[in-house]
Design a protein around this motif. Sequence first.
Motif, PDB file in Angstrom:
ATOM      1  N   HIS A  72       0.794  -1.236   0.000  1.00 32.34           N
ATOM      2  CA  HIS A  72       0.000   0.000   0.000  1.00 32.34           C
ATOM      3  C   HIS A  72       0.822   1.281   0.000  1.00 32.34           C
ATOM      4  O   HIS A  72       0.322   2.330  -0.398  1.00 32.34           O
ATOM      5  N   THR A  73       2.067   1.219   0.470  1.00 34.76           N
ATOM      6  CA  THR A  73       2.880   2.432   0.536  1.00 34.76           C
ATOM      7  C   THR A  73       4.019   2.433  -0.484  1.00 34.76           C
ATOM      8  O   THR A  73       4.896   3.293  -0.428  1.00 34.76           O
ATOM      9  N   ASP A  74       3.994   1.482  -1.411  1.00 34.66           N
ATOM     10  CA  ASP A  74       5.050   1.411  -2.423  1.00 34.66           C
ATOM     11  C   ASP A  74       4.735   2.419  -3.534  1.00 34.66           C
ATOM     12  O   ASP A  74       3.921   2.153  -4.425  1.00 34.66           O
ATOM     13  N   LEU A  75       5.412   3.569  -3.477  1.00 32.46           N
ATOM     14  CA  LEU A  75       5.122   4.648  -4.427  1.00 32.46           C
ATOM     15  C   LEU A  75       5.375   4.239  -5.873  1.00 32.46           C
ATOM     16  O   LEU A  75       4.730   4.745  -6.787  1.00 32.46           O
ATOM     17  N   VAL A  80       2.545   3.365 -10.895  1.00 33.36           N
ATOM     18  CA  VAL A  80       2.227   2.571 -12.087  1.00 33.36           C
ATOM     19  C   VAL A  80       0.719   2.360 -12.175  1.00 33.36           C
ATOM     20  O   VAL A  80       0.104   2.542 -13.239  1.00 33.36           O
ATOM     21  N   ILE A  81       0.109   1.998 -11.062  1.00 29.27           N
ATOM     22  CA  ILE A  81      -1.338   1.749 -11.046  1.00 29.27           C
ATOM     23  C   ILE A  81      -2.105   3.039 -11.343  1.00 29.27           C
ATOM     24  O   ILE A  81      -3.057   3.052 -12.133  1.00 29.27           O
ATOM     25  N   VAL A 156      -4.116  -9.166  -5.115  1.00 27.56           N
ATOM     26  CA  VAL A 156      -5.269  -8.628  -5.853  1.00 27.56           C
ATOM     27  C   VAL A 156      -6.195  -7.898  -4.888  1.00 27.56           C
ATOM     28  O   VAL A 156      -6.717  -6.819  -5.195  1.00 27.56           O
ATOM     29  N   MET A 157      -6.386  -8.489  -3.700  1.00 25.20           N
ATOM     30  CA  MET A 157      -7.197  -7.822  -2.673  1.00 25.20           C
ATOM     31  C   MET A 157      -6.576  -6.461  -2.351  1.00 25.20           C
ATOM     32  O   MET A 157      -7.299  -5.458  -2.221  1.00 25.20           O
ATOM     33  N   GLN A 161      -8.179  -2.411  -2.775  1.00 29.56           N
ATOM     34  CA  GLN A 161      -8.350  -1.460  -1.669  1.00 29.56           C
ATOM     35  C   GLN A 161      -7.593  -0.143  -1.882  1.00 29.56           C
ATOM     36  O   GLN A 161      -7.713   0.792  -1.079  1.00 29.56           O
ATOM     37  N   ILE A 162      -6.831  -0.055  -2.952  1.00 33.80           N
ATOM     38  CA  ILE A 162      -6.060   1.172  -3.225  1.00 33.80           C
ATOM     39  C   ILE A 162      -7.011   2.298  -3.621  1.00 33.80           C
ATOM     40  O   ILE A 162      -7.944   2.096  -4.393  1.00 33.80           O
ATOM     41  N   SER A 163      -6.773   3.487  -3.095  1.00 36.77           N
ATOM     42  CA  SER A 163      -7.668   4.631  -3.329  1.00 36.77           C
ATOM     43  C   SER A 163      -7.864   4.908  -4.821  1.00 36.77           C
ATOM     44  O   SER A 163      -8.965   5.257  -5.252  1.00 36.77           O
ATOM     45  N   ILE A 164      -6.818   4.737  -5.602  1.00 36.66           N
ATOM     46  CA  ILE A 164      -6.881   5.000  -7.053  1.00 36.66           C
ATOM     47  C   ILE A 164      -7.927   4.093  -7.705  1.00 36.66           C
ATOM     48  O   ILE A 164      -8.732   4.533  -8.530  1.00 36.66           O
ATOM     49  N   VAL A 165      -7.902   2.832  -7.310  1.00 37.01           N
ATOM     50  CA  VAL A 165      -8.828   1.845  -7.869  1.00 37.01           C
ATOM     51  C   VAL A 165     -10.245   2.099  -7.351  1.00 37.01           C
ATOM     52  O   VAL A 165     -11.221   2.072  -8.114  1.00 37.01           O
TER      53      VAL A 165
END
Length: 216
Positions: A72-75, A80-81, A156-157, A161-165
């Motif tokens: 979650h914190t990997d910039l 990329v996402i 995938v889970m 949960q990433i804000s962008i998604v």
Amino acid sequence: MKSLAKLFDNNVQWAIDTEKQEPGFFKSLSEQQNPEYLWIGCADSRVPANEIVGLKPGELFVHRNVANSVVHTDLNCLSVIQYAVDVLKVKHIIVTGHYGCGGVQAAMNNAKLGLIDNWLRHIKDIQYKHKHYLKSIDDLAIREDRLTEINVIEQVMNVSQISIVQDAWARGQELQLHSWIYGVNDGKLKDLGTNITGTHDAVITYQQAIEKLMRN
Ligand code: CO
């Protein structure tokens, strides 16, 4: 330095062959990329994203790291996402793990390899989360395979949960998430069954995929 010269020779030949097969290929690619898929895979040299799924340059946006982790914190991964979802508007994000993953093996065996040990803590966290199930498997090779599969589903889970998604789904953007696993011994891909299409089905799809895996 002979070995590097060989790479340039290969490159020249590849560029000639590609252009011969499809005249104007590089010119049209230089003007835009329009990939429908984001591939998040392992850095392992045996798992080359484009070749496995038969896609040409321009058709697959790719992020690779050791053990196909989405932290979650990997910039790096988040960037990329974000670019893939917000700018390229990819329709699918595919996390692909592979059997025989050195990263998963190192995490399972508590290997001391250096800085990478810290990155692999994320795999160890997943191992701990599912420790009762994993410990119930006596055959260590099968246990490793199951952890490798669970890791993909967990990643995938994480993507879901990433804000962008989440923001993309909230504004009605079409975006599906998938978990695949690749066999380095047979070249085949397998779908682990997490076809997530929105916030509404993320958790239930994740749970069903994990339960299905544990029943097998
Ligand atoms: Co790997």
